[in-house]
Scaffold this motif. Sequence first.
Motif, PDB file in Angstrom:
ATOM      1  N   GLU A   1     -35.460  37.589 -13.660  1.00 20.76           N
ATOM      2  CA  GLU A   1     -35.562  38.526 -12.629  1.00 20.76           C
ATOM      3  C   GLU A   1     -34.891  39.495 -13.293  1.00 20.76           C
ATOM      4  N   ASP A   2     -35.737  40.757 -13.143  1.00 21.19           N
ATOM      5  CA  ASP A   2     -34.979  42.032 -13.764  1.00 21.19           C
ATOM      6  C   ASP A   2     -33.956  42.599 -12.944  1.00 21.19           C
ATOM      7  N   GLU A   3     -33.003  42.900 -13.492  1.00 21.83           N
ATOM      8  CA  GLU A   3     -31.797  43.428 -12.796  1.00 21.83           C
ATOM      9  C   GLU A   3     -31.647  44.980 -13.085  1.00 21.83           C
ATOM     10  N   PRO A   4     -31.317  45.626 -12.009  1.00 21.81           N
ATOM     11  CA  PRO A   4     -31.131  47.255 -12.300  1.00 21.81           C
ATOM     12  C   PRO A   4     -30.095  47.555 -13.421  1.00 21.81           C
ATOM     13  N   GLN A   5     -30.292  48.418 -14.233  1.00 26.42           N
ATOM     14  CA  GLN A   5     -29.252  48.813 -15.060  1.00 26.42           C
ATOM     15  C   GLN A   5     -27.900  49.233 -14.551  1.00 26.42           C
ATOM     16  N   THR A   6     -28.158  49.930 -13.407  1.00 26.83           N
ATOM     17  CA  THR A   6     -26.706  50.546 -12.758  1.00 26.83           C
ATOM     18  C   THR A   6     -27.021  49.868 -11.412  1.00 26.83           C
ATOM     19  N   PRO A   7     -25.821  49.553 -10.809  1.00 30.83           N
ATOM     20  CA  PRO A   7     -25.724  48.889  -9.387  1.00 30.83           C
ATOM     21  C   PRO A   7     -26.926  49.618  -8.374  1.00 30.83           C
TER      22      PRO A   7
ATOM     23  N   VAL B   1     -27.422  27.269  -6.452  1.00 31.13           N
ATOM     24  CA  VAL B   1     -28.348  28.598  -6.882  1.00 31.13           C
ATOM     25  C   VAL B   1     -27.364  29.842  -7.384  1.00 31.13           C
ATOM     26  N   LYS B   2     -26.184  29.297  -7.817  1.00 32.78           N
ATOM     27  CA  LYS B   2     -25.451  30.384  -8.140  1.00 32.78           C
ATOM     28  C   LYS B   2     -25.973  31.440  -9.260  1.00 32.78           C
ATOM     29  N   PRO B   3     -26.787  30.662 -10.434  1.00 31.17           N
ATOM     30  CA  PRO B   3     -27.301  31.513 -11.196  1.00 31.17           C
ATOM     31  C   PRO B   3     -28.151  32.727 -10.758  1.00 31.17           C
ATOM     32  N   MET B   4     -28.785  32.480  -9.679  1.00 29.64           N
ATOM     33  CA  MET B   4     -29.747  33.605  -9.121  1.00 29.64           C
ATOM     34  C   MET B   4     -28.902  34.518  -8.104  1.00 29.64           C
ATOM     35  N   MET B   5     -27.630  34.271  -7.792  1.00 26.30           N
ATOM     36  CA  MET B   5     -27.005  35.372  -7.086  1.00 26.30           C
ATOM     37  C   MET B   5     -26.838  36.254  -7.974  1.00 26.30           C
ATOM     38  N   ASN B   6     -27.633  37.299  -8.264  1.00 24.44           N
ATOM     39  CA  ASN B   6     -27.367  38.403  -9.216  1.00 24.44           C
ATOM     40  C   ASN B   6     -27.925  39.724  -8.327  1.00 24.44           C
ATOM     41  N   GLU B   7     -28.071  40.813  -9.181  1.00 26.01           N
ATOM     42  CA  GLU B   7     -28.325  42.304  -8.457  1.00 26.01           C
ATOM     43  C   GLU B   7     -29.698  42.413  -8.574  1.00 26.01           C
ATOM     44  N   HIS B   8     -30.775  41.537  -8.681  1.00 28.75           N
ATOM     45  CA  HIS B   8     -32.222  41.673  -8.726  1.00 28.75           C
ATOM     46  C   HIS B   8     -32.569  41.897  -7.148  1.00 28.75           C
TER      47      HIS B   8
END
Length: 518
Positions: A31-37, A495-502
Amino acid sequence: MEETKPQISQVEEVEQSNHRHHMLKDLAANEDEPQTPYQLGWRTILALLTLSMGNVCAALTNTTNTTTKFQVATVAKSPADAALASWIANGNFLVVLAMGPIFGSLGDRLGKKWFLVCGALLGVVGSVISGSAKEITHIIGGNILTGIANAGCIVSISCIQEIMPNKLRPWAMGVSQALASAFVVLGTFLAAAFVRDNTGGAGGWRWAYYFNGIIYGITSLSIALTYFPPPPVLRRHHVLKEIASSVDYIGILLMSGSFASLIIGLTWGGSTYAWDSKQVIATLVMGCVGLVIFGLYEGFIVREGILDHRLFQTMNFQILLFVCTIDGMLLLGVNVLYSQQIFDLFSENAVRIAVILSPYLITSTFGCIPAGLMALVNSQRLNWAYAFSTLFGIGTAVTTTIPVVALGLSIPSFLIGTAATVSISCRALGGIIGITTFTAIYNNKYASYVGAELAANTDAPVVVAESERAWKYVWIAVACLVAANGIAACFLKGVKPMMNEHVESALEDGKVREEQLA
C-alpha cells in the motif's frame, strides 16, 4: 535424531501460526503511503458526512418494516395478500443481496459516485410507489426498487474508507454508523407517530415511506455536489472495453440466482407452502447446488471474479463474512422480530412500540452481553425488556461497525468495494435467514401451545402467556448465534500492520491526488 523432531515440529507450528500475520505485513507493504503526511480538509469531512447519508438510506429501510402489520391491515384484501407480508421486508433484502456485489465489483473498476447518486434517486421512486400503494404487491414492488437503490447506497461504506487514511478508517466508520443509527431512531419514532396519528388519512404508515424518499433525494443531491474522487486503481491503466470484459458476469449470475432461489424457498416454507412441499424443496436444493457450483467456479476457473482470489490473502476475509452473516441475523432479524414481540406482549400502540424498542436502537449507536437474557422477558417484565435490549444494542453496535473496518483492512484497498458489498450481501442473507428462522421457531412453538387452528387464525387475539413461552425459544436461538460469532472472532488476526497513512482515494488537493488523477 529422535530428540530433534519435537523441536522441528514446534518451529513449524510457530511459523504456520505467524503466516497469516506476515501476509498482512506484506499486504501493508504494497500500500503506497504519502511521503508527507496527508492532510485532511473540509472536502474530506464534507464528503464523509454526505457519503454517510448513503449508509443512512440503507438503514432507514428497516424503519418501515416495523409498521408491516399496519401496512397489511390497510391494504390486504384476502388471506393470500396477508401471506405475502414477509416479502415486504424480504423483497428488499433479496435485491440488496443480489445486486450489492455487482455494484461493488463495477464500482472498483468504473468508479463509485454514480452508483450512489443514481441509486439514491431510484430510492425516491421506490419510496413513493410503496407509500402510495393500494395493494400489497405494489408495496413489495416499491421495496424491490428501494432494494436496488440500497445496493447502490451501500457502496458508500467502501467510499468512506477509501477517502480516509487507513489508520482513521475506524473513526470514520464510527461516525457514519452513529449517524445512520441516529436516523434509524428518528425514522422509527416518526413511522410510529405517523401510524398513531393516521397521518394523511387511512394508512398513516405511508408517510414513513415518503420521509425515506425525502432522505434519498437529499442524499443523491448532496453526494453529487460534494464527492469528486479520482478514478479507481483498476481503471487508471485500462480502457473501458477491457474493464467491461473483465467483469465476472457468470459468477454474478450464479451467485444472484442461487441466493434468490435459496431465499424464495426460505420465505415460502411454512407460510405459502409446507416445508416438505415440492416447491420449497426444489428451490432450496437449486439454491444450495447453485452456491456449490458458484464456489467451484470462483475457486478453480476465474481468479478475478466476484470472489477475487486476492481477497483471500488472509483468513480474515472468510471469517468476517461469517461474522457479517450472523450480524445480519441479529441486526435485521431481531429488529423486525423484537417489534413483533413488543406488539404481542406489551402494546399495540405504534408510538409505545417505538419507545420500548428505542433502548436497543439508541445503544446500537455507540459498541456482547449474552442475548439469552432476553429469554427472561415476559409481559410482566417491561423494565427487563428495556434493560436487556439496551445491553443487546451495545453488543450489536460492535458487530455492525468493527467487522466492516477489519474487513477493509484485511484485503487490498483497491478491492474494498467488492469486499464491502459482498459482506453487506452476507448481512442481507443473514437478515432473511434470521427473520425466517426466528419466525419459524416462534410460530412452531406458539402453535404447539395453543393448537395449529388457533395459531393460524390471524383474527384471533394473541394468547399472551403462550406467546411469552414461544418468544423465549427465539431468544435462546439468538444467544447461540451470538456465541458462535464470538468463537469465530477468536480466530481473527490483528490488522495493526495495515493501520498506516495510505489513502486509496484522495479528495484533498496535493501530491497524492495529483498522482491518482494522472
